[in-house]
Write a protein that holds these residues in place. Sequence first.
Motif, PDB file in Angstrom:
ATOM      1  N   LEU A 175       0.825  -1.215   0.000  1.00  0.00           N
ATOM      2  CA  LEU A 175       0.000   0.000   0.000  1.00  0.00           C
ATOM      3  C   LEU A 175       0.856   1.261   0.000  1.00  0.00           C
ATOM      4  N   VAL A 176       1.943   1.251   0.790  1.00  0.00           N
ATOM      5  CA  VAL A 176       2.852   2.395   0.803  1.00  0.00           C
ATOM      6  C   VAL A 176       3.502   2.575  -0.569  1.00  0.00           C
ATOM      7  N   GLY A 177       3.893   1.464  -1.195  1.00  0.00           N
ATOM      8  CA  GLY A 177       4.493   1.553  -2.520  1.00  0.00           C
ATOM      9  C   GLY A 177       3.535   2.121  -3.545  1.00  0.00           C
ATOM     10  N   LEU A 178       2.266   1.691  -3.504  1.00  0.00           N
ATOM     11  CA  LEU A 178       1.275   2.229  -4.431  1.00  0.00           C
ATOM     12  C   LEU A 178       1.025   3.713  -4.180  1.00  0.00           C
ATOM     13  N   SER A 179       0.930   4.083  -2.909  1.00  0.00           N
ATOM     14  CA  SER A 179       0.674   5.490  -2.574  1.00  0.00           C
ATOM     15  C   SER A 179       1.821   6.404  -2.999  1.00  0.00           C
ATOM     16  N   TYR A 182       3.173   5.186  -7.243  1.00  0.00           N
ATOM     17  CA  TYR A 182       2.137   5.218  -8.284  1.00  0.00           C
ATOM     18  C   TYR A 182       1.262   6.465  -8.183  1.00  0.00           C
ATOM     19  N   ALA A 183       0.706   6.708  -6.991  1.00  0.00           N
ATOM     20  CA  ALA A 183      -0.239   7.812  -6.854  1.00  0.00           C
ATOM     21  C   ALA A 183       0.447   9.172  -6.848  1.00  0.00           C
ATOM     22  N   GLN A 184       1.589   9.297  -6.138  1.00  0.00           N
ATOM     23  CA  GLN A 184       2.233  10.599  -6.006  1.00  0.00           C
ATOM     24  C   GLN A 184       3.320  10.826  -7.056  1.00  0.00           C
ATOM     25  N   LEU A 185       4.306   9.944  -7.107  1.00  0.00           N
ATOM     26  CA  LEU A 185       5.421  10.154  -8.029  1.00  0.00           C
ATOM     27  C   LEU A 185       5.106   9.710  -9.454  1.00  0.00           C
ATOM     28  N   GLN A 186       4.168   8.771  -9.605  1.00  0.00           N
ATOM     29  CA  GLN A 186       3.773   8.232 -10.917  1.00  0.00           C
ATOM     30  C   GLN A 186       4.974   7.672 -11.687  1.00  0.00           C
ATOM     31  N   HIS A 228       3.915  -2.589 -14.917  1.00  0.00           N
ATOM     32  CA  HIS A 228       3.001  -3.060 -13.876  1.00  0.00           C
ATOM     33  C   HIS A 228       3.689  -4.054 -12.935  1.00  0.00           C
ATOM     34  N   LEU A 229       4.684  -4.759 -13.437  1.00  0.00           N
ATOM     35  CA  LEU A 229       5.322  -5.827 -12.662  1.00  0.00           C
ATOM     36  C   LEU A 229       6.376  -5.308 -11.690  1.00  0.00           C
ATOM     37  N   ILE A 230       6.956  -4.163 -11.979  1.00  0.00           N
ATOM     38  CA  ILE A 230       8.107  -3.669 -11.197  1.00  0.00           C
ATOM     39  C   ILE A 230       7.779  -3.550  -9.711  1.00  0.00           C
ATOM     40  N   LEU A 231       6.668  -2.899  -9.379  1.00  0.00           N
ATOM     41  CA  LEU A 231       6.378  -2.611  -7.974  1.00  0.00           C
ATOM     42  C   LEU A 231       6.024  -3.872  -7.169  1.00  0.00           C
ATOM     43  N   PRO A 232       5.076  -4.722  -7.615  1.00  0.00           N
ATOM     44  CA  PRO A 232       4.798  -5.932  -6.821  1.00  0.00           C
ATOM     45  C   PRO A 232       5.983  -6.887  -6.742  1.00  0.00           C
ATOM     46  N   GLU A 306      -0.662 -10.042  -4.028  1.00  0.00           N
ATOM     47  CA  GLU A 306      -1.570 -10.126  -5.168  1.00  0.00           C
ATOM     48  C   GLU A 306      -2.903  -9.460  -4.863  1.00  0.00           C
ATOM     49  N   THR A 307      -3.362  -9.533  -3.622  1.00  0.00           N
ATOM     50  CA  THR A 307      -4.612  -8.880  -3.252  1.00  0.00           C
ATOM     51  C   THR A 307      -4.483  -7.358  -3.316  1.00  0.00           C
ATOM     52  N   VAL A 308      -3.364  -6.837  -2.802  1.00  0.00           N
ATOM     53  CA  VAL A 308      -3.159  -5.380  -2.801  1.00  0.00           C
ATOM     54  C   VAL A 308      -3.039  -4.850  -4.219  1.00  0.00           C
TER      55      VAL A 308
END
Length: 360
Positions: A175-179, A182-186, A228-232, A306-308
């Motif tokens: 969740l921190v990684g997505l926030s 992805y969400a802030q730095l894109q 899409h694969l890099i972060l997970p 995978e759920t996140v």
Amino acid sequence: MSFEPTSEQTIATRRPPQRVVRRAFKAVSTMVWFAVTIALTFLGLLAITFFIGRVVPIDPVLAVVGDRATPAVYEAARIEMGLDRPLFVQFFDYVWDVLRGDLGNSVSTGRPVVVDLARFFPATLEMATIGIALGVIVGVPMGVIAAARQGSWIDQTIRVLGLLGYSVPAFWLGLVGLSLFYAQLQWVSGPGRVDIFFDGLVPQVTGLLLVDSLLSGDVAVFWNALDHLILPASVLGFFSLAYIARMTRSFMLDQLGQEYVTTARVKGVPEWIVIWRHAFFPIRIQLITVIGLSYAALLEGSVMVETVFSWPGIGNYLTTALLNADMNAVLGATLVIGSVFIFINKISDVLYRVLDPRAR
């Protein structure tokens, strides 16, 4: 004057040496024992999954017919599913169906479980493979450097990172990684395996989207899937990195304290040769087991990640099946995960014997 060998001498020359016979017999017996151990382990795995399907407080008949079905419909479905037979008969039927590749149908998707697993497992395999690659490429040098600089700030930093890898929950880190990324730095793409307008453009050959996109020559799908694969994969790689770095450091400290390492240093051998050739070379066998177990753990423990990330892998499939009381899907996914553990452990044993003559 010619020398004519006797019949006994002729037979002796034609007879294969006893050493060759012993080696051949030993090789055959090793292969047979290897196959027997795999078969027995797999049979035990089948017994465990069958037992899980019977003790879980979920009625597979109700999952099929629904809780509003009449008693007659319920009993007919129970007989059709073979649940009226004795337990040992049900187990043998289950083993026979698994050996034939029949894991039943999924209540959630309406498709055969085998088809679902062939669709969802490659996504998990792709993510876990990238994750373990990151863990090995970064974790092994980190462990070696930490051991070589024992007590320094580098060692302390690496040990703190390893501690975080053991204590931070996977879903929180995701969740921190997505926030952040992805969400802030894109910097990376968001949840999912690929953007929706790229979905279905590449024909499925191996199930590995990166490989299939390259095989079809679609570079745009490849880069989008990699984005899409890099972060997970990095989240999974962080956990494997922490474990691999910690174990590498421990193995290296043990080797750096050996007498032959001290002798090499006294002789004036360069430090990098002492570390990477004298100390690191013997621990590669131990690292094979560590990496194998870490890889299997990533394949099995990627449910939260995978759920996140809404990743269409076997972990997400298993979670959905549990929520829908889909026992065929649950048992099929559990069987695949257990088989992966068996396969990776056996491969590790084989590599251990190949690299270590003492094990042979």
